[in-house]
Motif scaffolding. Structure first.
Motif, PDB file in Angstrom:
ATOM      1  N   GLU A  84       0.856  -1.188   0.000  1.00  0.00           N
ATOM      2  CA  GLU A  84       0.000   0.000   0.000  1.00  0.00           C
ATOM      3  C   GLU A  84       0.888   1.233   0.000  1.00  0.00           C
ATOM      4  OE1 GLU A  84      -3.373   0.507   0.036  1.00  0.00           O
ATOM      5  OE2 GLU A  84      -3.870  -1.625   0.016  1.00  0.00           O
ATOM      6  N   THR A 115      -7.099   3.245  -3.945  1.00  0.00           N
ATOM      7  CA  THR A 115      -7.936   2.986  -2.783  1.00  0.00           C
ATOM      8  C   THR A 115      -8.179   4.297  -2.037  1.00  0.00           C
ATOM      9  OG1 THR A 115      -6.048   2.568  -1.323  1.00  0.00           O
ATOM     10  CG2 THR A 115      -6.919   0.681  -2.535  1.00  0.00           C
ATOM     11  N   ARG A 135      -2.767   0.687  -4.170  1.00  0.00           N
ATOM     12  CA  ARG A 135      -2.317  -0.660  -3.862  1.00  0.00           C
ATOM     13  C   ARG A 135      -1.592  -1.209  -5.090  1.00  0.00           C
ATOM     14  NH1 ARG A 135      -6.948  -3.502  -2.482  1.00  0.00           N
ATOM     15  NH2 ARG A 135      -6.615  -2.748  -0.379  1.00  0.00           N
TER      16      ARG A 135
END
Length: 182
Positions: A40, A96, A101
Motif C-alpha cells: 500500500e 484505494t 495498492r
C-alpha cells in the motif's frame, strides 16, 4: 488570534509526525493460487504512481512494457537483487481510499525463487524492490502535502497580518475621534 494560529500549528505538527508503515505482504493473486506481493502506497494518486512505476520497473530492462486489462507486463526486467537473469514482472495498480495498492507477481518461469513460506529469505530482493518504490512515492506524496500546508500557513499569516493592520488603524481612528470630541 494567536491561539488560533497556535492550535493550527499544533494540529499540523501532530499530523505530520503520524506516519504510515509500509510493508510488503505476500498474498494469493488469483484462483490458481499464484503468489503475489502487495504494498500500500499511502497518500499517493494512481496517476503519479502509474507513470513512475513503469519507469522504475523498466529501468535497464531489455524488453518492452505492455498493458492489457489493467495488468502491466514488463518483459525481461533487470534487477540484480531480484535475479541474476532477466525476468518478466506483472503488476496491477488499484486506487484505494488510503492511496494506491500495488500488486506484483512474476510469471511461472521466474517463481522458483519465491518460497511457499513467507519471509523465507528467497523473496527479500523483490520485497526490497517494492518497498523502496513505495517509500519513494510515499515520501513524494508527503513532500507535496507539506508544501501545500506551508502555502496555507503563509496565506493564514498574511491574513493575520492584515487583521492586525486593520485593528491598528481602528485603534488610531478611535483615539483620533476621542481627541476631537474632547
Amino acid at each position: 488570534m494567536n491561539q488560533i494560529i497556535f492550535t493550527l500549528l499544533s494540529f499540523f505538527s501532530v499530523s505530520v509526525l503520524a506516519q504510515n508503515q509500509i510493508s510488503v505482504d505476500l498474498a494469493e493473486q488469483d484462483k490458481n493460487k499464484k503468489l503475489a506481493f502487495v504494498v500500500e502506497i499511502h497518500q499517493a494518486t494512481l496517476k503519479n504512481v502509474e507513470s513512475d512505476w513503469l519507469k522504475y520497473v523498466g529501468y535497464e530492462s531489455k524488453g518492452k512494457a505492455t498493458e492489457v486489462d489493467g495488468v502491466y507486463l514488463q518483459k525481461r526486467a533487470v534487477h540484480k537483487n531480484i535475479s541474476s537473469k532477466p525476468f518478466n514482472i506483472f503488476s496491477k495498480l488499484l486506487e484505494t481510499t488510503e492511496g494506491v495498492r500495488l500488486t506484483v507477481w512474476l510469471d511461472n518461469k521466474n517463481t522458483a525463487f519465491i518460497s511457499k513460506y513467507p519471509r523465507s529469505g528467497l523473496d527479500y530482493g523483490l520485497q526490497k524492490f517494492l518497498r523502496d518504490f513505495a517509500v519513494m512515492k510515499y515520501r513524494q506524496a508527503v513532500q507535496t502535502e507539506l508544501i501545500t500546508e506551508q502555502n496555507k500557513q503563509i496565506e493564514l499569516e498574511d491574513e493575520l497580518a492584515g487583521f492586525i493592520r486593520e485593528e491598528e488603524r481602528a485603534v488610531m481612528t478611535i483615539s483620533d475621534n476621542e481627541r476631537s470630541t474632547v
